[in-house]
Motif scaffolding. Sequence first.
Motif, PDB file in Angstrom:
ATOM      1  N   LEU A  78      14.215  96.115 -98.697  1.00 24.73           N
ATOM      2  CA  LEU A  78      15.175  95.554 -99.641  1.00 24.73           C
ATOM      3  C   LEU A  78      16.293  96.535 -99.984  1.00 24.73           C
ATOM      4  N   GLY A  79      16.248  97.703 -99.356  1.00 29.72           N
ATOM      5  CA  GLY A  79      17.305  98.680 -99.561  1.00 29.72           C
ATOM      6  C   GLY A  79      17.113  99.586-100.750  1.00 29.72           C
ATOM      7  N   VAL A  80      15.893  99.702-101.246  1.00 34.11           N
ATOM      8  CA  VAL A  80      15.613 100.613-102.362  1.00 34.11           C
ATOM      9  C   VAL A  80      15.520 102.041-101.818  1.00 34.11           C
ATOM     10  N   HIS A  81      16.317 102.935-102.363  1.00 32.18           N
ATOM     11  CA  HIS A  81      16.374 104.314-101.897  1.00 32.18           C
ATOM     12  C   HIS A  81      15.833 105.265-102.966  1.00 32.18           C
ATOM     13  N   ARG A  82      15.679 106.516-102.582  1.00 28.11           N
ATOM     14  CA  ARG A  82      15.260 107.552-103.538  1.00 28.11           C
ATOM     15  C   ARG A  82      16.194 107.546-104.738  1.00 28.11           C
ATOM     16  N   GLY A  83      15.597 107.589-105.926  1.00 22.85           N
ATOM     17  CA  GLY A  83      16.386 107.637-107.151  1.00 22.85           C
ATOM     18  C   GLY A  83      16.787 106.288-107.710  1.00 22.85           C
ATOM     19  N   ASP A  84      16.675 105.213-106.907  1.00 20.88           N
ATOM     20  CA  ASP A  84      16.993 103.882-107.421  1.00 20.88           C
ATOM     21  C   ASP A  84      15.971 103.462-108.476  1.00 20.88           C
ATOM     22  N   ARG A  85      16.428 102.704-109.464  1.00 22.25           N
ATOM     23  CA  ARG A  85      15.539 102.238-110.515  1.00 22.25           C
ATOM     24  C   ARG A  85      14.942 100.881-110.157  1.00 22.25           C
ATOM     25  N   VAL A  86      13.631 100.786-110.298  1.00 24.15           N
ATOM     26  CA  VAL A  86      12.911  99.539-110.054  1.00 24.15           C
ATOM     27  C   VAL A  86      12.213  99.143-111.357  1.00 24.15           C
ATOM     28  N   ALA A  87      12.571  97.994-111.903  1.00 21.55           N
ATOM     29  CA  ALA A  87      11.975  97.535-113.160  1.00 21.55           C
ATOM     30  C   ALA A  87      10.611  96.910-112.891  1.00 21.55           C
ATOM     31  N   ILE A  88       9.636  97.295-113.708  1.00 21.87           N
ATOM     32  CA  ILE A  88       8.285  96.735-113.626  1.00 21.87           C
ATOM     33  C   ILE A  88       8.013  96.051-114.954  1.00 21.87           C
ATOM     34  N   VAL A  89       7.991  94.712-114.938  1.00 23.88           N
ATOM     35  CA  VAL A  89       7.899  93.941-116.179  1.00 23.88           C
ATOM     36  C   VAL A  89       6.607  93.123-116.144  1.00 23.88           C
ATOM     37  N   MET A  90       5.484  93.832-116.258  1.00 22.45           N
ATOM     38  CA  MET A  90       4.175  93.183-116.161  1.00 22.45           C
ATOM     39  C   MET A  90       3.179  93.846-117.101  1.00 22.45           C
ATOM     40  N   PRO A  91       2.142  93.111-117.480  1.00 23.79           N
ATOM     41  CA  PRO A  91       1.106  93.663-118.363  1.00 23.79           C
ATOM     42  C   PRO A  91       0.066  94.447-117.563  1.00 23.79           C
ATOM     43  N   GLN A  92      -1.084  94.694-118.191  1.00 24.97           N
ATOM     44  CA  GLN A  92      -2.174  95.401-117.522  1.00 24.97           C
ATOM     45  C   GLN A  92      -2.804  94.484-116.470  1.00 24.97           C
ATOM     46  N   ARG A  93      -2.479  94.708-115.199  1.00 24.10           N
ATOM     47  CA  ARG A  93      -3.046  93.940-114.109  1.00 24.10           C
ATOM     48  C   ARG A  93      -2.982  94.787-112.833  1.00 24.10           C
ATOM     49  N   PHE A  94      -3.719  94.375-111.804  1.00 24.52           N
ATOM     50  CA  PHE A  94      -3.767  95.143-110.563  1.00 24.52           C
ATOM     51  C   PHE A  94      -2.371  95.448-110.028  1.00 24.52           C
ATOM     52  N   GLU A  95      -1.522  94.411-110.011  1.00 20.21           N
ATOM     53  CA  GLU A  95      -0.207  94.560-109.396  1.00 20.21           C
ATOM     54  C   GLU A  95       0.662  95.588-110.119  1.00 20.21           C
ATOM     55  N   THR A  96       0.432  95.785-111.404  1.00 16.39           N
ATOM     56  CA  THR A  96       1.206  96.779-112.144  1.00 16.39           C
ATOM     57  C   THR A  96       0.880  98.185-111.647  1.00 16.39           C
ATOM     58  N   ALA A 108      11.545 106.503-105.526  1.00 14.85           N
ATOM     59  CA  ALA A 108      12.384 105.771-106.474  1.00 14.85           C
ATOM     60  C   ALA A 108      11.904 106.041-107.898  1.00 14.85           C
ATOM     61  N   VAL A 109      12.569 105.425-108.871  1.00 18.50           N
ATOM     62  CA  VAL A 109      12.259 105.650-110.285  1.00 18.50           C
ATOM     63  C   VAL A 109      11.716 104.361-110.890  1.00 18.50           C
ATOM     64  N   ALA A 110      10.516 104.419-111.426  1.00 14.31           N
ATOM     65  CA  ALA A 110       9.907 103.251-112.071  1.00 14.31           C
ATOM     66  C   ALA A 110      10.474 103.093-113.475  1.00 14.31           C
ATOM     67  N   MET A 111      10.896 101.887-113.800  1.00 20.11           N
ATOM     68  CA  MET A 111      11.388 101.603-115.145  1.00 20.11           C
ATOM     69  C   MET A 111      10.493 100.544-115.778  1.00 20.11           C
ATOM     70  N   PRO A 112       9.470 100.969-116.522  1.00 22.31           N
ATOM     71  CA  PRO A 112       8.580  99.999-117.156  1.00 22.31           C
ATOM     72  C   PRO A 112       9.266  99.268-118.296  1.00 22.31           C
ATOM     73  N   LEU A 113       9.079  97.959-118.343  1.00 27.41           N
ATOM     74  CA  LEU A 113       9.622  97.131-119.413  1.00 27.41           C
ATOM     75  C   LEU A 113       8.505  96.237-119.946  1.00 27.41           C
ATOM     76  N   SER A 114       8.399  96.158-121.249  1.00 23.59           N
ATOM     77  CA  SER A 114       7.326  95.387-121.857  1.00 23.59           C
ATOM     78  C   SER A 114       7.529  93.895-121.639  1.00 23.59           C
TER      79      SER A 114
END
Length: 577
Positions: A78-96, A108-114
């Motif tokens: 998908l073209g995500v490179h080093r340093g790019d921000r990836v938002a993770i908007v999920m609760p406590q689950r395997f996929e998180t 890359a940089v993980a950006m957790p969002l509630s």
Amino acid sequence: MQDSQGRDNYHAMHGSFGWHVPPDFNIARECCARWAVRRDADTRVAVIAHGVKGEGATMTYAQLQQRANALSNLLATLGVHRGDRVAIVMPQRFETAVAYMAVFQLGAVAMPLSMLFGPEALEYRLQDSEAVVAICDESSIANVDQVRAQCPLLREVIGVGAAAADADIDWQAELQGMSTEFVYAHTHADDAAVLIYTSGTTGPPKGALIPHRALIGNLSGFVCSQNWFGFDGQSNKKTDAVFWSPADWAWTGGLMDALLPTLYFGRPIVGYNGRFNPELAFTLIQEHGVTHTFLFPTALKAMMKVFPEPREHFKLKLQAIMSAGEAVGDAVFAYCRDHLGVIVNEMFGQTEINYVVGNCARYWPARAGSMGRPYPGHRVAVIDDEGRECPPGVPGDVAVNRYDIHGDPDPIFFLGYWKNENATRAKYTGDWCRTGDLATRDEDGYLWYQGRADDVFKAAGYRIGPSEIENCLVKHPAVVNAAVVPKPDRERGALVKAYVVLAPHVAQARAITTRGQNAFDSELIAQLQAHVKDKLAPYEYPKEIEFIEQLPMTTTGKVQRRVLRLQEEERARSAAS
């Protein structure tokens, strides 16, 4: 260490501790890849899903790595490179857990969002961070979709589970076609790993950029606060340890104080996607044999009120409880010690410099109501406005030095605020990083919390710290929780006002009283005021008490006194007009 005779060897431990931070360090490699190559990787459990039965109830380290590899490959396509921000908007689950490992090992940089964020909060963070991909499940996809048009840099949304129907990419379908082989990126210890936005209580939320090395900086505090997590503490013989915390994995407390350090030590963590309640907490702890936990003081207060004698109802294996976010207070301290069989280890830190102060009851004496002492590897002081260390007993700002007692850099520090150099500079006075939390230090080096700088106020000329009054109120059997704020007053500047959440049985009696609610309230208020007067200074008792169904809370479990304070100020303006 505190030996079998109870002697305190804290100073020897703190003085001999030194950091070892390798130049290259990647969180995913240390938390997953190194465990996935072991012989027991197919049976070593990484995550347990509470409420799920059968084969799908657990995910092993081998499975975690395979799924993370597939996702890393997908993100790369998908073209995500080093340093790019990836938002993770999920609760406590395997996929998180999978998403974090995939993003980290990609560089890359993980950006957790509630998942609790509404559209406005999501839009601000997605725009400000310039996130290129968001990973959502059914709890968050609708809100992300609502703001998608205002986030032009957000190229793709990956949908997990039921969210796949409304996303650009179906997680399950796409990962099935991806290779499970991936060569992780060689990241430097100082490279950015996580972008977490602060709660924004004093202005717009600021993004704290956290490096990979910060996990190393967390470990001394984590091990101490969890009473030597995974080891018996005497011979370093490994023990069965299971971790759980209701803290959202989207926040520092859930990510850096629970998920990542548990995986770092190759142990299982329980994930639960649901609302917290005391019975659920005890049932989960019993069912999974949880040995170590992080519980907010608010959660412990609720558990204490609903189950005052928990061991009569549940079989518990608890070895350690860490608590943070608010002052624990001696009522909760005594409950954990006497009724859970564990001395709670209070901890203090913040997103920018996490896990820096606390207790380790197993190896040095914990003092009820104290934040504890600086954890090994951290040089912490109480400083005044000019950056000078305050004498014992004098309140000041809790601050952490960039360098430990040996003069070596402390790896706990954040890299700075995202796109906000002015705020980063304002955080420091020389080499001291200010927390904005007030405390005093005693002669033995224990810190005693006074409150946030903006929570402390003056009433009739006296300096009032809300936590002491709140702790006193919670000791009364009628009170579940309390928040103390100033109420504007022409003569005295401010009055001490308490917002009180009543225990369920008292709230029910209040609702059905035949004497009239006003009479019931007046009598109860007088009882609570007398209760505080009897235990604290005369000027500290709340002149006014208002009963409330629930206190305003942040998603990280902290009481938002600011909301109540602003409410009182608005009421005063309305009354004067």
